[in-house]
Motif scaffolding. Sequence first.
Motif, PDB file in Angstrom:
ATOM      1  N   GLN A 100       5.893  13.193  -2.509  1.00 42.83           N
ATOM      2  CA  GLN A 100       6.638  12.309  -1.572  1.00 42.83           C
ATOM      3  C   GLN A 100       5.470  11.254  -1.497  1.00 42.83           C
ATOM      4  O   GLN A 100       4.564  11.420  -0.498  1.00 42.83           O
ATOM      5  N   VAL A 101       6.047   9.948  -1.485  1.00 47.12           N
ATOM      6  CA  VAL A 101       4.873   8.833  -1.549  1.00 47.12           C
ATOM      7  C   VAL A 101       5.991   7.736  -0.775  1.00 47.12           C
ATOM      8  O   VAL A 101       6.950   7.414  -1.532  1.00 47.12           O
ATOM      9  N   GLN A 102       5.530   7.128   0.189  1.00 47.08           N
ATOM     10  CA  GLN A 102       6.308   5.766   0.798  1.00 47.08           C
ATOM     11  C   GLN A 102       5.318   4.603   0.406  1.00 47.08           C
ATOM     12  O   GLN A 102       4.229   4.638   0.362  1.00 47.08           O
ATOM     13  N   PHE A 103       5.991   3.392   0.276  1.00 45.73           N
ATOM     14  CA  PHE A 103       5.398   2.130  -0.397  1.00 45.73           C
ATOM     15  C   PHE A 103       5.897   1.170   0.909  1.00 45.73           C
ATOM     16  O   PHE A 103       6.981   1.018   0.946  1.00 45.73           O
ATOM     17  N   GLY A 104       4.865   0.533   1.454  1.00 47.98           N
ATOM     18  CA  GLY A 104       5.375  -0.718   2.349  1.00 47.98           C
ATOM     19  C   GLY A 104       5.534  -1.895   1.375  1.00 47.98           C
ATOM     20  O   GLY A 104       4.687  -2.240   0.453  1.00 47.98           O
ATOM     21  N   VAL A 105       6.934  -2.575   1.488  1.00 44.55           N
ATOM     22  CA  VAL A 105       7.168  -3.854   0.688  1.00 44.55           C
ATOM     23  C   VAL A 105       7.476  -4.784   1.479  1.00 44.55           C
ATOM     24  O   VAL A 105       8.281  -4.622   2.534  1.00 44.55           O
ATOM     25  N   THR A 106       6.981  -6.242   0.982  1.00 48.50           N
ATOM     26  CA  THR A 106       7.723  -7.258   1.822  1.00 48.50           C
ATOM     27  C   THR A 106       8.305  -8.177   0.820  1.00 48.50           C
ATOM     28  O   THR A 106       7.600  -8.615  -0.043  1.00 48.50           O
ATOM     29  N   PRO A 107       9.638  -8.487   1.209  1.00 45.89           N
ATOM     30  CA  PRO A 107      10.251  -9.668   0.500  1.00 45.89           C
ATOM     31  C   PRO A 107       9.675 -11.143   0.778  1.00 45.89           C
ATOM     32  O   PRO A 107       9.152 -11.324   1.669  1.00 45.89           O
ATOM     33  N   LEU A 108       9.493 -11.860  -0.380  1.00 46.94           N
ATOM     34  CA  LEU A 108       8.882 -13.353  -0.182  1.00 46.94           C
ATOM     35  C   LEU A 108       9.455 -14.240  -0.675  1.00 46.94           C
ATOM     36  O   LEU A 108      10.340 -14.140  -1.727  1.00 46.94           O
ATOM     37  N   ASN A 109       9.518 -15.526  -0.022  1.00 52.67           N
ATOM     38  CA  ASN A 109      10.054 -16.882  -0.706  1.00 52.67           C
ATOM     39  C   ASN A 109       8.861 -17.545  -1.018  1.00 52.67           C
ATOM     40  O   ASN A 109       8.357 -18.288  -0.010  1.00 52.67           O
ATOM     41  N   GLY A 110       8.440 -17.797  -2.186  1.00 55.63           N
ATOM     42  CA  GLY A 110       7.119 -18.307  -2.586  1.00 55.63           C
ATOM     43  C   GLY A 110       5.954 -17.394  -2.084  1.00 55.63           C
ATOM     44  O   GLY A 110       6.041 -16.213  -2.418  1.00 55.63           O
ATOM     45  N   THR A 111       5.187 -18.034  -0.872  1.00 53.74           N
ATOM     46  CA  THR A 111       4.136 -17.322  -0.393  1.00 53.74           C
ATOM     47  C   THR A 111       4.548 -17.007   0.948  1.00 53.74           C
ATOM     48  O   THR A 111       3.807 -16.317   1.897  1.00 53.74           O
TER      49      THR A 111
ATOM     50  N   VAL B 262       8.714  -4.792  -8.288  1.00 50.64           N
ATOM     51  CA  VAL B 262       7.317  -5.143  -8.272  1.00 50.64           C
ATOM     52  C   VAL B 262       6.528  -3.719  -8.834  1.00 50.64           C
ATOM     53  O   VAL B 262       7.103  -2.644  -8.724  1.00 50.64           O
ATOM     54  N   PRO B 263       5.787  -3.740  -9.543  1.00 52.82           N
ATOM     55  CA  PRO B 263       4.749  -2.765 -10.162  1.00 52.82           C
ATOM     56  C   PRO B 263       4.007  -1.900  -9.177  1.00 52.82           C
ATOM     57  O   PRO B 263       3.530  -2.347  -8.009  1.00 52.82           O
ATOM     58  N   PHE B 264       3.953  -0.570  -9.273  1.00 48.76           N
ATOM     59  CA  PHE B 264       3.349   0.137  -8.545  1.00 48.76           C
ATOM     60  C   PHE B 264       2.460   1.087  -9.289  1.00 48.76           C
ATOM     61  O   PHE B 264       2.323   1.416 -10.342  1.00 48.76           O
ATOM     62  N   SER B 265       1.031   1.525  -8.350  1.00 47.84           N
ATOM     63  CA  SER B 265       0.283   2.409  -9.391  1.00 47.84           C
ATOM     64  C   SER B 265      -0.411   3.250  -7.981  1.00 47.84           C
ATOM     65  O   SER B 265      -0.811   2.551  -7.180  1.00 47.84           O
ATOM     66  N   TYR B 266      -0.763   4.550  -7.972  1.00 46.97           N
ATOM     67  CA  TYR B 266      -1.461   5.247  -7.210  1.00 46.97           C
ATOM     68  C   TYR B 266      -2.119   6.643  -7.619  1.00 46.97           C
ATOM     69  O   TYR B 266      -1.613   7.087  -8.835  1.00 46.97           O
TER      70      TYR B 266
ATOM     71  N   GLY C 296       0.842  -1.553   0.073  1.00 46.37           N
ATOM     72  CA  GLY C 296       0.048  -0.149   0.061  1.00 46.37           C
ATOM     73  C   GLY C 296       0.998   1.284  -0.018  1.00 46.37           C
ATOM     74  O   GLY C 296       2.190   1.230   0.058  1.00 46.37           O
ATOM     75  N   THR C 297       0.190   2.353  -0.053  1.00 50.15           N
ATOM     76  CA  THR C 297       0.819   3.622   0.035  1.00 50.15           C
ATOM     77  C   THR C 297       0.726   4.337   1.206  1.00 50.15           C
ATOM     78  O   THR C 297      -0.025   4.504   2.007  1.00 50.15           O
ATOM     79  N   ARG C 298       1.720   5.293   1.319  1.00 52.84           N
ATOM     80  CA  ARG C 298       1.769   6.302   2.517  1.00 52.84           C
ATOM     81  C   ARG C 298       1.991   7.708   1.913  1.00 52.84           C
ATOM     82  O   ARG C 298       3.282   7.997   1.357  1.00 52.84           O
ATOM     83  N   VAL C 299       1.148   8.607   1.724  1.00 57.90           N
ATOM     84  CA  VAL C 299       1.472   9.919   1.174  1.00 57.90           C
ATOM     85  C   VAL C 299       1.807  10.857   2.212  1.00 57.90           C
ATOM     86  O   VAL C 299       1.109  11.235   3.412  1.00 57.90           O
ATOM     87  N   LEU C 300       3.214  11.440   1.958  1.00 58.91           N
ATOM     88  CA  LEU C 300       3.685  12.223   2.834  1.00 58.91           C
ATOM     89  C   LEU C 300       3.686  13.735   2.307  1.00 58.91           C
ATOM     90  O   LEU C 300       3.778  14.824   2.978  1.00 58.91           O
TER      91      LEU C 300
ATOM     92  N   GLY D  40      -5.641  13.821  -9.826  1.00 60.15           N
ATOM     93  CA  GLY D  40      -6.309  13.122 -10.574  1.00 60.15           C
ATOM     94  C   GLY D  40      -5.230  12.199 -11.495  1.00 60.15           C
ATOM     95  O   GLY D  40      -5.832  11.260 -12.218  1.00 60.15           O
ATOM     96  N   THR D  41      -4.046  12.557 -11.464  1.00 60.51           N
ATOM     97  CA  THR D  41      -3.216  11.629 -12.364  1.00 60.51           C
ATOM     98  C   THR D  41      -2.891  10.367 -11.565  1.00 60.51           C
ATOM     99  O   THR D  41      -2.762  10.078 -10.467  1.00 60.51           O
ATOM    100  N   THR D  42      -2.829   9.319 -12.458  1.00 57.45           N
ATOM    101  CA  THR D  42      -2.462   8.077 -11.884  1.00 57.45           C
ATOM    102  C   THR D  42      -0.952   7.961 -12.269  1.00 57.45           C
ATOM    103  O   THR D  42      -0.385   7.930 -13.350  1.00 57.45           O
ATOM    104  N   VAL D  43      -0.021   7.750 -11.245  1.00 59.49           N
ATOM    105  CA  VAL D  43       1.146   7.420 -11.279  1.00 59.49           C
ATOM    106  C   VAL D  43       1.752   6.006 -11.068  1.00 59.49           C
ATOM    107  O   VAL D  43       1.137   5.422 -10.343  1.00 59.49           O
ATOM    108  N   ALA D  44       2.314   5.536 -12.234  1.00 65.91           N
ATOM    109  CA  ALA D  44       2.425   4.130 -12.220  1.00 65.91           C
ATOM    110  C   ALA D  44       4.137   3.859 -12.640  1.00 65.91           C
ATOM    111  O   ALA D  44       4.758   4.720 -13.453  1.00 65.91           O
ATOM    112  N   GLY D  45       4.606   2.654 -12.383  1.00 68.20           N
ATOM    113  CA  GLY D  45       5.868   2.132 -13.041  1.00 68.20           C
ATOM    114  C   GLY D  45       6.374   1.103 -12.036  1.00 68.20           C
ATOM    115  O   GLY D  45       5.469   0.255 -11.738  1.00 68.20           O
TER     116      GLY D  45
END
Length: 346
Positions: free
Chosen positions: A65-76, A333-337, A57-61, A310-315
Amino acid sequence: MSHPQPASSLPVRPSRRSALRSWGALLGLSALLASCASTGTPPAPTTPTATGMQLNGTRVLGPSQVQFGVTPLNGTQTATGTLSNPAVTFTTAGVSGTVSVCGQVSVQNTVTAAVTLDATGSMSSTDPDVKRRAAAKAFVARMTGDSQAAVLSFEASSAPSAGLIGSRLHQDLTSDQTALNRAIDNATYASGTTNFYDAVVDAVKVASRAGRPSPIVLALTDGIDNRSSHSPDDAIAAAKAAGVPVYAIGLDATGTLDFTQMERIASETGGLFRSNIAAGDLDAYFSQLYNAFTAQGCLELNLAAAPAPGTTVAGTLSVDVTDYGKATSRLSVPFSYAVRDTSGPN
């Protein structure tokens, strides 16, 4: 007449035992040298630190300026490791910026969550198959050890539970999964209008009053608040005072609802926000959030200029994940907000 040679000039023939002893010494020295040579350069690890990465998810500062929570995975399964060398590529035209690591992967095995579910009348159309019920039960099923959860529902037509403002408490914090599943069944109905801000204040109170470490609120709604007695600022103040981050989910498959204030509550309390979620996505996203609560790092995006509301920022975000004794993993990992207008009250 022959004369005997002096003893010093006689040839000396080594005994068989002495020869064997010398030969054994040579073999031992050869083995030692071979051993030293083989341990001088250990083989490079081949097991990867992680095989994938999820965005929580996102955290708008701020506007850029936007932060993303990320979790590395091994499989699931969640993985740990050190984040480094972040990079970003944009698919939105005219947008540029940089990304940095704003937090290493923080791991905890115990989850304390107050789960508050929208029970307003509109849920009969946005979630007609009650997917939120299955998603919440799947979340509960993942609880281990001393993890605990509470279950609340909110809608403005029902009398709140004792001590609460606008929510019904179906189950206080407990590890009893049978009791939690029964509470989820009771919480997933559809009636009344939306009092989301009151619901956040109530859930924060429930999550924090037991004094357990690192409590969180997981809040789901499909609409804009139109009945609360409290404001977004009140909800933010309550969560900050209690030290409870709010993870907010906007159920909005079409992406047309203005969740500015919900996003603000999540961001300013240290939680995360996610919208454009359809009912069918809830099970997967509740599972992702459980991963986030147990192992999560942070990547921060700083844009060169603030895009128009209204802009969707993606990458795509990329980062190295390294752990001792394992091969470094380069994960993407792709992101969009959606960029929202935060210049004034909603």
